[in-house]
Design a protein around this motif. Structure first.
Motif, PDB file in Angstrom:
ATOM      1  N   ARG A 275       0.813  -1.227   0.000  1.00  0.00           N
ATOM      2  CA  ARG A 275       0.000   0.000   0.000  1.00  0.00           C
ATOM      3  C   ARG A 275       0.848   1.279   0.000  1.00  0.00           C
ATOM      4  NH1 ARG A 275      -2.240   0.897   4.073  1.00  0.00           N
ATOM      5  NH2 ARG A 275      -2.104  -0.799   5.538  1.00  0.00           N
ATOM      6  N   ALA A 348      -3.784  -5.405  -6.416  1.00  0.00           N
ATOM      7  CA  ALA A 348      -4.340  -4.973  -5.127  1.00  0.00           C
ATOM      8  C   ALA A 348      -5.008  -6.133  -4.384  1.00  0.00           C
ATOM      9  CB  ALA A 348      -5.323  -3.828  -5.329  1.00  0.00           C
ATOM     10  N   VAL A 351      -3.089  -7.231  -1.292  1.00  0.00           N
ATOM     11  CA  VAL A 351      -2.901  -6.361  -0.119  1.00  0.00           C
ATOM     12  C   VAL A 351      -3.318  -7.100   1.156  1.00  0.00           C
ATOM     13  CG1 VAL A 351      -3.685  -4.234   1.022  1.00  0.00           C
ATOM     14  CG2 VAL A 351      -3.315  -4.255  -1.442  1.00  0.00           C
ATOM     15  N   GLU A 358      -8.467  -0.739   7.679  1.00  0.00           N
ATOM     16  CA  GLU A 358      -8.185  -1.394   6.403  1.00  0.00           C
ATOM     17  C   GLU A 358      -9.386  -2.235   5.958  1.00  0.00           C
ATOM     18  OE1 GLU A 358      -5.584  -1.394   8.693  1.00  0.00           O
ATOM     19  OE2 GLU A 358      -3.661  -1.440   7.614  1.00  0.00           O
ATOM     20  N   LEU A 388      -5.910   4.587   1.832  1.00  0.00           N
ATOM     21  CA  LEU A 388      -6.206   3.153   1.980  1.00  0.00           C
ATOM     22  C   LEU A 388      -7.111   2.682   0.841  1.00  0.00           C
ATOM     23  CD1 LEU A 388      -7.174   2.346   5.684  1.00  0.00           C
ATOM     24  CD2 LEU A 388      -5.368   1.331   4.310  1.00  0.00           C
ATOM     25  N   GLY A 391      -5.344   2.552  -2.398  1.00  0.00           N
ATOM     26  CA  GLY A 391      -4.454   1.388  -2.443  1.00  0.00           C
ATOM     27  C   GLY A 391      -5.176   0.126  -2.879  1.00  0.00           C
TER      28      GLY A 391
END
Ligand code: ATP
Ligand code: PYR
Length: 476
Positions: A275, A348, A351, A358, A388, A391
């Motif tokens: 991230r 992604a 992640v 999150e 966030l 990301g």
């Protein structure tokens, strides 16, 4: 309904300012064409020039009603030639001399170098690469204060050219005296991002961060990956920085060039997984420094970086000294928009989501993807929640980050898909919805569309979060 109409580019654009783009008119055109951040390359920019141009950027960004970030790129521990009164045309067989410690030579072709130890680090027979490897020379003799070389490839020697000695650890500190002066200047000019050239290890980023904090700057630390040591220490460097720049100009010389695409992919993937915003820099439209149209290979390179879902693309010589700066920005915009609509690599999904915040962001993005929301509206005090969400690379949504702090708004210019908007925080859920409705109407998002709103509500003195799936219903 999938919101492909009026697609707004998610990939951010950085343009390097230089002689070709220093006028107010040019800065204004670049902002209008979609530049998100301007880069000052401190290998070239003089302090008064930087002050003047930073003030112009602030003025034209205010006039355009758009947040534009400013990035100061340090010279770092790099070897550069000094200033030359005139350019020199070199041909194979010419003798060229590099001098240190103020040595004066009578040779026809010579230039000073900012790194005294070059005479120790290079051996007779070694090849010296100058100006992105464009000029190659072989060392034929060396003395205490100079190196004499034979030119192997033709080229034009200009002022402040970069010299690479691949694989050699340069005996300069991570931040030179010049860098420290430039950082101070950047703080005074209100720069948002500070790029650290030739980062070698995580400690280099920590050092810059400490300096920024000690001087009261909230500037973000961008680590430039441009040699083999930085690639080796990649994960620690990602952890210790706020963002990463893949500085392909030097990286492509310092590493075998066939490794470059593999390294680029590894860095983009690792940054997305951790991230951290990532910038793909240099040579995206190199041919357009002189030509009015890009090559097919350049278009494909841009599309590849966009497909990998890098946060940002960066133009260097194309806008600093090229003939077609505004056209370059428009081409990046056009290729990025088209590629984004066709989908991305999806890194992604790797992640790791550990904390509650999150998980909340992930839920908002899932919901927005499932309903094809054209917008995720996030109320974010420090920019954390907005970054966030960025990301996680929402598939269809622009992330409108409503924020009560202009400095934070400018820092969000780097993040994928985020449009920062300054607001005073609403006091209730109803007020938040009202604000969002009014705002999205100005953005051309139609009544009846579903959007996701993520915000905080004061609850018994604490701040709590809510996620809302909201169908827009504009009151005429
Ligand atoms: N502020 C400036 N003042 C004068 N010339 C500049 C300035 N910025 C850039 N230039 C010119 O534009 C060229 C391209 O800019 P760029 O930022 O790519 O620099 P570079 O020296 O090629 O790259 P790097 O510093 O990344 O090795 C430079 O080589 C320099 O000749
Ligand atoms: C941007 C830069 O420094 C490079 O590409 O080398």
């Amino acid at each position: 309904m999938i919101p492909f109409k009026n697609w707004k580019r998610r990939t951010k654009l950085i343009a390097t300012l230089g002689p070709a783009t220093e006028s107010g008119e040019m800065i204004s055109s670049l902002i209008e064409s979609g530049v998100d951040i301007f880069r000052f390359n401190m290998s070239h920019g003089k302090p008064d020039w930087v002050r003047e141009k930073a003030a112009l950027i602030q003025e034209f960004s205010r006039r355009a009603g758009k947040y534009v970030g400013m990035l100061l790129d340090t010279q770092g521990p790099a070897i550069r030639t000094g200033d030359l009164p005139d350019q020199m045309q070199l041909k194979p067989g010419d003798i060229f001399t590099f001098t240190v410690r103020g040595e004066k030579v009578e040779d026809q072709h010579s230039v000073s170098v900012n790194y005294d130890d070059i005479v120790n680090d290079i051996q007779v027979g070694d090849v010296v690469l100058v100006d992105n490897g464009n000029i190659q020379m072989k060392v034929i003799s060396k003395e205490k204060n100079f190196l004499r070389c034979e030119v192997l490839t033709p080229g034009v020697m200009k002022s402040r050219r970069h010299i690479n000695i691949p694989g050699v650890r340069i005996n300069l500190p991570p931040l030179t005296q010049k860098d420290l002066r430039d950082i101070q200047l950047g703080i005074e000019c209100g720069m948002d991002f500070f790029a650290l050239s030739f980062v070698r290890e995580a400690n280099d980023c920590d050092l810059l961060r400490q300096i920024l904090i000690s001087k009261g700057s909230s500037g973000k630390v961008i680590a430039k990956i441009e040699d083999q040591l930085a690639v080796k220490n990649l994960f620690q460097i990602i952890d210790s920085s706020d963002a990463i720049m893949i500085a392909r100009g030097d990286l492509g010389i310092e590493c075998p060039f066939e490794e470059l695409p593999i390294i680029q992919r590894r860095i983009v993937k690792s940054c997305i997984q951790k991230r951290k915003p990532v910038i793909v820099a240099t040579h995206l439209l190199e041919s357009m420094i002189v030509n009015p149209a890009p090559t097919r290979a350049e278009i494909t390179d841009i599309a590849n970086a966009v497909y990998e879902q890098a946060d940002c693309l960066m133009l260097s010589g194309e806008t600093a000294s090229g003939r077609y700066p505004v056209e370059c920005v428009k081409i990046l915009d056009r290729v990025a928009v088209r590629t984004e609509k066709s989908g991305g690599a999806g890194y992604a999904s790797l992640v790791e989501l550990l904390g509650d915040e999150e998980k909340l962001a992930k839920t908002a993005v899932h919901l927005a993807d499932d309903v094809g929301a054209p917008a995720i509206c996030v109320f974010t005090r420090f920019g954390f929640l907005a970054s966030l969400i960025a990301g996680l690379r929402p598939r269809y949504s622009v992330i409108y980050a409503f924020c009560p702090d202009e400095e934070v708004c400018r820092k969000l210019t780097l993040n994928y898909g985020v449009e920062p908007c300054y607001v005073v925080f609403p006091k209730s859920q109803e007020e938040s919805i009202e604000l969002v409705e009014k705002f999205l109407k100005t953005k051309g998002i139609e009544s009846g569309q579903k959007i996701v709103l993520i915000s905080e509500v004061p609850l018994k003195g604490e701040r709590d979060r809510f996620i809302l799936l909201h169908q827009l219903h504009y009151i005429e």
